[in-house]
Scaffold this motif. Structure first.
Motif, PDB file in Angstrom:
ATOM      1  N   THR A 204      -1.909  -6.181   5.600  1.00  0.00           N
ATOM      2  CA  THR A 204      -2.204  -5.321   6.746  1.00  0.00           C
ATOM      3  C   THR A 204      -3.124  -6.048   7.723  1.00  0.00           C
ATOM      4  O   THR A 204      -3.860  -6.965   7.355  1.00  0.00           O
ATOM      5  CB  THR A 204      -2.872  -3.997   6.332  1.00  0.00           C
ATOM      6  OG1 THR A 204      -4.242  -4.240   5.975  1.00  0.00           O
ATOM      7  CG2 THR A 204      -2.138  -3.350   5.165  1.00  0.00           C
TER       8      THR A 204
ATOM      9  N   LYS B 106      -5.667  -4.938   8.737  1.00  0.00           N
ATOM     10  CA  LYS B 106      -7.026  -4.612   8.295  1.00  0.00           C
ATOM     11  C   LYS B 106      -7.482  -5.534   7.157  1.00  0.00           C
ATOM     12  O   LYS B 106      -8.562  -5.346   6.599  1.00  0.00           O
ATOM     13  CB  LYS B 106      -7.090  -3.158   7.847  1.00  0.00           C
ATOM     14  CG  LYS B 106      -6.759  -2.169   8.959  1.00  0.00           C
ATOM     15  CD  LYS B 106      -6.762  -0.728   8.445  1.00  0.00           C
ATOM     16  CE  LYS B 106      -6.391   0.241   9.560  1.00  0.00           C
ATOM     17  NZ  LYS B 106      -6.358   1.651   9.074  1.00  0.00           N
TER      18      LYS B 106
ATOM     19  N   ASP C  65      -0.807  -1.173   8.849  1.00  0.00           N
ATOM     20  CA  ASP C  65      -1.637  -0.422   7.913  1.00  0.00           C
ATOM     21  C   ASP C  65      -0.897  -0.241   6.585  1.00  0.00           C
ATOM     22  O   ASP C  65       0.221  -0.757   6.398  1.00  0.00           O
ATOM     23  CB  ASP C  65      -2.013   0.947   8.498  1.00  0.00           C
ATOM     24  CG  ASP C  65      -0.805   1.703   9.028  1.00  0.00           C
ATOM     25  OD1 ASP C  65       0.284   1.621   8.403  1.00  0.00           O
ATOM     26  OD2 ASP C  65      -0.922   2.384  10.057  1.00  0.00           O
TER      27      ASP C  65
END
Length: 224
Positions: free
Chosen positions: A118, A120, A155
């Protein structure tokens, strides 16, 4: 895992800012993170920058087409001072494969890829047996993952979708003799097949200890 065309949530080329944000997220999450432009550069970086900092004698690897693209395994096998834990011999019985995959969890160094990453900085992996995902999570002192930028998703929801709709069906299809519904449908069917490869999910939010896991992000469409 074999290479396919990008899916609806996986553009062929991520903007530079997405790649850079992912790289920064990995570092923030305590991963060692690097960006290279080709599998060849990934191999050179591994031997030039990473290997000299590692104290290791034994190594093993997970099933990863991205890793094989780099040629790292072939180079490592030339070093008689390093002990290879072989888990993929076609001559092994199922019992032998399981035995050696257990031993691989005690290797000093484990090499593999990842099913999804991801933006993130989270690694998402889905395994049939759990040896690859298990080794990423715990066991080997050092883990190095070779990941194409095509694996980057926004995500966790997109990571699950990417793996279910793209990686898992194609991975099942490349194993000769496997019979799962997804091979025919091209999509995860939550099957009851004895050949089911979707058994163990592992999400790695951060590297612990810090720096245990190194990610070499390769700016190319690699693997599944």
């Amino acid at each position: 895992m074999q290479e396919e065309k990008a899916g609806k949530n996986e553009p062929d080329d991520h903007p530079d800012e997405v790649i850079e944000r992912t790289l920064l997220s990995l570092k923030k999450n305590n991963f060692e993170a690097y960006l290279v432009s080709s599998p060849q550069q990934a191999r050179e970086l591994f031997f030039r920058e990473l290997l000299p900092k590692m104290d290791f004698q034994t190594y093993a690897w997970g099933d990863s087409m991205s890793l094989h693209e780099t040629g790292v395994l072939e180079e490592l096998q030339k070093d008689p001072g390093k002990i290879r834990i072989q888990t993929f011999s076609p001559d092994y019985s199922l019992e032998q494969k399981i035995y050696w995959r257990r031993q691989a969890l005690l290797a000093d160094l484990f090499l593999s890829g990842s099913n999804a990453l991801t933006a993130k900085g989270q690694l998402v992996n889905l395994d049939m047996i759990g040896n690859r995902a298990g080794a990423i999570a715990f066991g080997p002192k050092h883990v190095v993952l070779f990941i194409g930028t095509n694996k980057i998703v926004p995500d966790l929801d997109h990571a699950f979708e990417r793996i279910r709709e793209k990686a898992a069906p194609a991975n099942a299809a490349r194993h000769k003799g496997f019979r799962t519904p997804c091979i025919k449908t091209g999509s995860c069917m939550d099957c009851q097949s004895p050949d089911r490869i979707c058994n163990t999910w592992v999400i790695t939010e951060k590297s612990y200890p810090k720096g245990r896991i190194s990610v070499i992000l390769i700016q190319k469409d690699l693997g599944l």
